[in-house]
Design an enzyme around this catalytic site. Structure first.
Site, PDB file in Angstrom:
ATOM      1  N   THR A 190      82.619   5.052  80.694  1.00 39.52           N
ATOM      2  CA  THR A 190      82.089   4.545  81.946  1.00 39.52           C
ATOM      3  C   THR A 190      82.790   5.272  83.079  1.00 39.52           C
ATOM      4  OG1 THR A 190      81.641   2.550  83.223  1.00 39.52           O
ATOM      5  CG2 THR A 190      83.730   2.628  82.046  1.00 39.52           C
TER       6      THR A 190
ATOM      7  N   LYS B  56      98.536   7.646  87.993  1.00 42.33           N
ATOM      8  CA  LYS B  56      97.850   6.958  86.892  1.00 42.33           C
ATOM      9  C   LYS B  56      97.861   7.835  85.635  1.00 42.33           C
ATOM     10  CE  LYS B  56      94.376   6.759  89.675  1.00 42.33           C
ATOM     11  NZ  LYS B  56      93.095   6.529  90.378  1.00 42.33           N
TER      12      LYS B  56
ATOM     13  N   GLY C 179      84.359   4.746  87.457  1.00 42.71           N
ATOM     14  CA  GLY C 179      84.735   3.797  88.489  1.00 42.71           C
ATOM     15  C   GLY C 179      86.036   3.063  88.269  1.00 42.71           C
ATOM     16  N   THR C 180      86.801   3.441  87.234  1.00 42.04           N
ATOM     17  CA  THR C 180      88.067   2.741  86.996  1.00 42.04           C
ATOM     18  C   THR C 180      89.061   2.989  88.131  1.00 42.04           C
ATOM     19  OG1 THR C 180      88.801   4.576  85.602  1.00 42.04           O
ATOM     20  CG2 THR C 180      87.828   2.683  84.496  1.00 42.04           C
ATOM     21  N   GLY C 181      89.122   4.233  88.601  1.00 38.46           N
ATOM     22  CA  GLY C 181      90.040   4.540  89.697  1.00 38.46           C
ATOM     23  C   GLY C 181      89.641   3.840  90.984  1.00 38.46           C
ATOM     24  N   CYS C 182      88.338   3.818  91.271  1.00 33.89           N
ATOM     25  CA  CYS C 182      87.836   3.106  92.458  1.00 33.89           C
ATOM     26  C   CYS C 182      88.208   1.631  92.376  1.00 33.89           C
ATOM     27  CB  CYS C 182      86.320   3.233  92.556  1.00 33.89           C
ATOM     28  SG  CYS C 182      85.669   4.910  92.564  1.00 33.89           S
TER      29      CYS C 182
END
Length: 276
Positions: free
Chosen positions: A212, A180, A214-217
């Protein structure tokens, strides 16, 4: 009427702010029409701005959660998020290896090592178990640039280096890697997949100014959901990229107690503002 949606399991930490970890994964599964199961590895007290504390779940309980999920549900895909310690990574590997299943679920490994806030999340001695056991079991591994640097021992600072790194990682561990590139912070957030001997590119506009987590999750959970629904890998990644980009673009924002807090909008397709 019986309804039997596809099933996916997330093995991840619990995030009280619900923007990352198992909570983000469950929101993603639900938004994409997949029934989500959880095996909680640890409990994290955090916000997008900081990690306050982490408490590991007993490894035996982690193993039992995985075992019961496989015994009672037709799990089509599994994703791992924060596993925290060497002991937990080992029992996850044992549980996945020992599961008596007619077909092994598609395994997406998100090698969560550092929070968006910069706080370390994974104990250093766990990395060797990732390399030696978990990565070779995976169908897809989804590191960001910081995680790739840890795995390779050198920085990855531009797209040309990303192309070299993703191929090196895939060949090193014998599985597909999705590297990524959002941390490059260019005009586009470009991710590179090395799979079946070639590189595929997935790109979306980089959305700046959104703090923020949690984008990878969310991204890895969306990929797992797509595969659980029967999508080919590249299609699942492409749709997951669109999903997480929209979740960032239409993020939530609050001001409370002197703090500005943002969160991904996992249900962006169904949400509307008060004024329409």
């Amino acid at each position: 009427m019986n309804i039997s949606p596809p099933v996916a399991l997330t093995i991840a930490g619990s995030d009280n702010s619900a923007g990352a970890g198992a909570q983000a994964d469950l929101k993603t599964f639900t938004a994409l029409g997949v029934y989500g199961l959880t095996a909680i590895s640890c409990v994290v007290a955090e916000t997008p701005a900081c990690v306050s504390a982490i408490q590991a779940v007993d490894p035996g309980i982690v193993a039992d959660q995985i075992r019961l999920s496989f015994e009672f549900f037709p799990v089509g895909a599994v994703k791992t998020g924060l596993l925290y310690s060497r002991e937990i990574v080992e029992v996850v590997c044992d549980a996945l290896e020992n599961a008596r299943l007619p077909r092994r679920p598609f395994l997406v490994v998100d090698p969560v090592m550092v929070a968006s806030s910069g706080n370390a999340l994974l104990k250093p001695d766990a990395i060797s178990i990732y390399k030696g056991r978990l990565f070779p079991m995976a169908a897809l591994v989804t590191p960001n640039l910081d995680e790739a640097r840890t795995l390779l021992g050198h920085p990855v600072s531009n797209e040309a280096e990303m192309r070299e790194a993703v191929e090196e990682l895939a060949k090193m561990f014998g599985t597909a890697f999705l590297l990524k590139g959002g941390h490059l912070r260019g005009a586009a957030a470009t991710d590179l997949l090395f799979h079946e001997g070639r590189i595929a590119e997935f790109s979306a506009p980089f959305i700046s100014g959104v703090r923020t987590h949690g984008t990878g999750c969310t991204y890895s959970a969306a990929i797992a959901a797509g595969v659980a629904k029967g999508l080919p890998l590249e299609t699942a990644i492409r749709e997951a990229k669109e999903f997480v980009t929209k979740a960032i673009e239409e993020h939530f924002q609050w001001s409370h107690g002197g703090h500005a807090t943002a969160a991904l909008n996992h249900f962006h397709g169904n949400s509307k503002s008060e004024d329409g």
